[in-house]
Design a protein around this motif. Structure first.
Motif, short mmCIF file in Angstrom:
data_model
loop_
_atom_site.label_atom_id
_atom_site.label_comp_id
_atom_site.label_asym_id
_atom_site.label_seq_id
_atom_site.Cartn_x
_atom_site.Cartn_y
_atom_site.Cartn_z
N ASN A 81 28.43 12.60 -3.79
CA ASN A 81 26.98 12.56 -4.45
C ASN A 81 26.32 11.42 -3.65
O ASN A 81 25.70 10.71 -4.46
CB ASN A 81 26.96 12.70 -5.72
N LEU A 82 26.32 11.19 -2.38
CA LEU A 82 25.82 10.03 -1.76
C LEU A 82 24.25 10.04 -1.92
O LEU A 82 23.64 11.27 -1.94
CB LEU A 82 25.98 10.34 -0.17
N LYS A 83 23.62 8.95 -2.35
CA LYS A 83 22.23 8.73 -2.39
C LYS A 83 21.81 8.02 -1.26
O LYS A 83 21.89 6.62 -1.36
CB LYS A 83 21.99 8.35 -4.03
N THR A 84 20.94 8.50 -0.47
CA THR A 84 20.50 7.59 0.62
C THR A 84 18.87 7.35 0.39
O THR A 84 18.09 8.11 0.18
CB THR A 84 20.32 8.57 2.07
N VAL A 85 18.85 6.08 0.59
CA VAL A 85 17.35 5.65 0.36
C VAL A 85 16.69 5.82 1.57
O VAL A 85 17.19 5.54 2.74
CB VAL A 85 17.46 4.05 -0.02
N VAL A 86 15.29 6.41 1.46
CA VAL A 86 14.68 6.81 2.73
C VAL A 86 13.19 6.28 2.51
O VAL A 86 12.75 6.34 1.24
CB VAL A 86 14.80 8.14 2.95
N GLU A 87 12.55 6.21 3.18
CA GLU A 87 10.97 6.35 3.30
C GLU A 87 10.32 7.21 4.20
O GLU A 87 11.19 7.63 5.36
CB GLU A 87 10.52 4.84 3.23
N ALA A 88 9.17 7.47 4.21
CA ALA A 88 8.26 8.38 5.21
C ALA A 88 8.54 7.96 6.64
O ALA A 88 8.62 6.74 6.92
CB ALA A 88 7.00 8.71 4.70
#
Lengths: 122, 278
Positions: A32-39
């Motif tokens: 359940n990897l939660k990857t922090v991203v931005e536009a």
């Protein structure tokens, strides 16, 4: 791969990591990897099987296309594939699933639980 | 044939180099989960080795362990071994073709584009920047530079595309070179539980050398071992991009028990494999 093929499931047989731990990605090394991203971030997905002699590849990434539309590409001069997509707009939390081709199995196997793209402020 | 088990050392190379430690930046896996391995996907792996016998009481063969290091942000190990060299060479050939085409365009003064030297220089710069950037590996002890593998390799990103350097002070987003294991030592070796060595693989698809060990499965217990790992840090000095080797260490464990060996497909000992009904 043996575990996935023997049980027809990826539950407990797959582990995800990203390179953005320093910016807050969590659940590294889990399903359940939660990857922090931005536009504007460019995301690249690759796969490695624990048994190096076994074939595994991503068949599809199922995600809300309003946020990211990953495409399959291959490394130049090879048939080794990767998936690539750009984050179209800032997200709060977007779940997604990945379908894998495994061994000579005809039907792809889908991740048993979701992965997530998470916004920086989420 | 002995059962071959794989232990994967996955390193977040960029983070490890930044933190100057593997602590918190490695993910270890093996394919012995069914036998009871613990800590998969974490930095503390305990690999279960069920040693003595199969369910039917027959004596099990010795255990073989293979260690494979990978980088989280590295090119997949399934790519052909020659991928970096081929891509670098092809880009050079393409550049030569681009120069030839430019010479023709200048000769014919296509679209009256080349009226002064500045316009030619601009085109030359454009072609040069698309040719990528070469980097050499710096040796660990004397700082000698040499090629990676058998030829010069260019710096690429995770998709295998050549990168262009905007500023020499800024390290670009790159495909980190895959780490290598340079040694296995520690308690399990000192106590003669495992006998590790580096072997050359005949498999051209993987990257050649790998560490492997046979295990003395007749001495149950939990034993630690240490992996010496070499990462490569990209830096720029004296007008040259170079991969600087950085040595780090991490620890893992094996746990040998008297439990029965299991077959991943049958979930038991020696027996029929589950054949599909046609």
């Amino acid at each position: 791969m043996v575990g996935a093929l023997a049980t027809d499931s990826l539950s407990g047989q797959v582990y995800f990591m990203d390179t953005n731990k320093a910016n807050g990605s969590t659940n590294q090394g889990t399903e359940n990897l939660k990857t922090v991203v931005e536009a504007g971030d460019r995301l690249v997905w690759t796969v490695i099987s624990l048994e190096c002699e076994a074939y595994a590849a991503i068949d599809e990434i199922v995600i809300d296309e309003d946020y990211c539309k990953p495409e399959k590409k291959t490394y130049e001069g090879t048939d080794v594939s990767y998936w690539i997509g750009t984050v179209k707009k800032d997200v709060k939390i977007i779940p997604y699933n990945i379908k894998f081709k495994a061994g000579t199995r005809a039907e792809p196997i889908t991740t048993a639980s979701s992965l997530y793209l998470v916004g920086k402020d989420a | 044939m002995s059962q071959q088990l794989a232990i994967i050392l996955m390193v977040d190379v960029e983070a490890a180099l930044k933190d100057n430690t593997l602590e918190g930046n490695t993910y270890l896996f093996d394919n012995m989960k069914l036998q009871g391995s613990e800590g998969l996907g974490t930095g503390k792996l305990i690999s279960a080795i069920n040693g003595i016998s199969y369910y039917d009481g027959s004596q099990a063969d010795k255990q073989i362990l293979n260690w494979l290091p990978y980088g989280v942000g590295s090119l997949p190990p399934t790519l052909p071994k020659s991928f970096l060299a081929d891509k670098s060479k092809n880009s050079d050939l393409n550049t030569i073709e681009d120069f030839k085409a430019l010479a023709e365009r200048i000769e014919t003064n296509e679209n009256s584009q080349f009226t002064d030297i500045a316009s030619v220089v601009e085109e030359l710069k454009k072609i040069s920047s698309s040719a990528g950037v070469k980097a050499k590996v710096q040796s660990k002890f004397q700082g000698i530079l040499h090629d990676l593998g058998i030829s010069e390799h260019k710096i690429m990103d995770i998709t295998g595309e050549l990168i262009t350097i905007e500023s020499e002070g800024k390290i670009p987003e790159i495909n980190s070179l895959t780490p290598i294991i340079t040694g296995i030592s520690g308690e399990a070796v000192d106590k003669n539980i495992i006998y590790p060595a580096a072997y050359g693989s005949p498999d051209m698809v993987t990257d050649g050398w790998y560490w492997s060990a046979s295990v003395d499965t007749y001495r149950p217990g939990t034993y630690a071992y240490t992996m010496d790992v070499q990462l490569y840090k990209l830096s720029h000095s004296d007008g040259q991009w170079r991969w600087i080797p950085v040595h780090m260490r991490c620890e893992a464990y094996i746990r040998i028990t008297n439990d029965f060996k299991k077959n991943g497909f049958t979930n038991a000992g020696v027996g029929s494999l589950p054949l599909p009904i046609i």
